[in-house]
Motif scaffolding. Structure first.
Motif, PDB file in Angstrom:
ATOM      1  N   VAL A   3      -7.313   5.018  19.852  1.00 52.69           N
ATOM      2  CA  VAL A   3      -7.220   3.587  19.602  1.00 52.69           C
ATOM      3  C   VAL A   3      -7.075   3.355  18.103  1.00 52.69           C
ATOM      4  O   VAL A   3      -7.843   3.886  17.302  1.00 52.69           O
ATOM      5  N   LYS A   4      -6.083   2.579  17.733  1.00 48.64           N
ATOM      6  CA  LYS A   4      -5.871   2.250  16.329  1.00 48.64           C
ATOM      7  C   LYS A   4      -6.841   1.135  15.941  1.00 48.64           C
ATOM      8  O   LYS A   4      -6.933   0.118  16.628  1.00 48.64           O
ATOM      9  N   PRO A   5      -7.580   1.296  14.838  1.00 47.92           N
ATOM     10  CA  PRO A   5      -8.506   0.241  14.431  1.00 47.92           C
ATOM     11  C   PRO A   5      -7.740  -1.005  13.983  1.00 47.92           C
ATOM     12  O   PRO A   5      -6.582  -0.933  13.586  1.00 47.92           O
ATOM     13  N   ASN A   6      -8.416  -2.143  14.074  1.00 49.51           N
ATOM     14  CA  ASN A   6      -7.801  -3.395  13.648  1.00 49.51           C
ATOM     15  C   ASN A   6      -7.570  -3.370  12.149  1.00 49.51           C
ATOM     16  O   ASN A   6      -8.389  -2.879  11.386  1.00 49.51           O
ATOM     17  N   ASN A   7      -6.453  -3.911  11.720  1.00 53.41           N
ATOM     18  CA  ASN A   7      -6.121  -3.993  10.304  1.00 53.41           C
ATOM     19  C   ASN A   7      -6.572  -5.330   9.751  1.00 53.41           C
ATOM     20  O   ASN A   7      -6.503  -6.342  10.434  1.00 53.41           O
ATOM     21  N   GLN A   8      -7.000  -5.342   8.517  1.00 58.42           N
ATOM     22  CA  GLN A   8      -7.301  -6.567   7.804  1.00 58.42           C
ATOM     23  C   GLN A   8      -6.197  -6.770   6.777  1.00 58.42           C
ATOM     24  O   GLN A   8      -5.856  -5.850   6.042  1.00 58.42           O
ATOM     25  N   TYR A   9      -5.632  -7.955   6.736  1.00 59.69           N
ATOM     26  CA  TYR A   9      -4.612  -8.271   5.745  1.00 59.69           C
ATOM     27  C   TYR A   9      -4.914  -9.661   5.210  1.00 59.69           C
ATOM     28  O   TYR A   9      -4.860 -10.641   5.966  1.00 59.69           O
ATOM     29  N   ARG A  10      -5.286  -9.737   3.946  1.00 59.98           N
ATOM     30  CA  ARG A  10      -5.602 -10.984   3.269  1.00 59.98           C
ATOM     31  C   ARG A  10      -6.632 -11.805   4.037  1.00 59.98           C
ATOM     32  O   ARG A  10      -6.509 -13.023   4.167  1.00 59.98           O
ATOM     33  N   GLY A  11      -7.609 -11.126   4.600  1.00 56.85           N
ATOM     34  CA  GLY A  11      -8.691 -11.798   5.298  1.00 56.85           C
ATOM     35  C   GLY A  11      -8.431 -12.105   6.760  1.00 56.85           C
ATOM     36  O   GLY A  11      -9.287 -12.651   7.442  1.00 56.85           O
ATOM     37  N   ILE A  36       1.402 -14.458   7.683  1.00 56.00           N
ATOM     38  CA  ILE A  36       0.132 -14.673   6.992  1.00 56.00           C
ATOM     39  C   ILE A  36       0.390 -15.069   5.544  1.00 56.00           C
ATOM     40  O   ILE A  36      -0.246 -15.991   5.018  1.00 56.00           O
ATOM     41  N   ASP A  37       1.331 -14.393   4.892  1.00 53.91           N
ATOM     42  CA  ASP A  37       1.669 -14.738   3.506  1.00 53.91           C
ATOM     43  C   ASP A  37       2.166 -16.170   3.400  1.00 53.91           C
ATOM     44  O   ASP A  37       1.768 -16.906   2.503  1.00 53.91           O
ATOM     45  N   ALA A  38       3.028 -16.574   4.317  1.00 52.80           N
ATOM     46  CA  ALA A  38       3.565 -17.938   4.290  1.00 52.80           C
ATOM     47  C   ALA A  38       2.453 -18.956   4.519  1.00 52.80           C
ATOM     48  O   ALA A  38       2.418 -20.001   3.877  1.00 52.80           O
ATOM     49  N   TRP A  39       1.530 -18.635   5.420  1.00 55.16           N
ATOM     50  CA  TRP A  39       0.430 -19.553   5.720  1.00 55.16           C
ATOM     51  C   TRP A  39      -0.489 -19.714   4.507  1.00 55.16           C
ATOM     52  O   TRP A  39      -0.862 -20.814   4.138  1.00 55.16           O
TER      53      TRP A  39
END
Length: 58
Positions: free
Chosen positions: A2-10, A45-48
């Motif tokens: 199982v791939k762990p969840n990634n965090q990107y900019r919170g 996410i960047d756009a948001w």
């Protein structure tokens, strides 16, 4: 494995499925949002965060 969840900019990016049927999901503005590639989710996410633009639902 199982791939762990990634965090990107919170924001958590979760991979759902495997192989060609995998979809990446995150929550933006309290709404579930998904895309086929992880880079599309990161772009949303960047756009948001940077411009306050909510991506179109897929």
């Amino acid at each position: 494995m199982v791939k762990p969840n990634n965090q990107y900019r919170g924001h958590t990016i979760e991979k759902v499925g495997h192989g060609k049927r995998a979809v990446f999901q995150t929550t933006l503005n309290e709404k579930q949002w998904s895309a086929v590639t992880e880079s599309e989710v990161k772009r949303a996410i960047d756009a948001w965060i940077d411009q306050g633009v909510e991506p179109d639902d897929l």
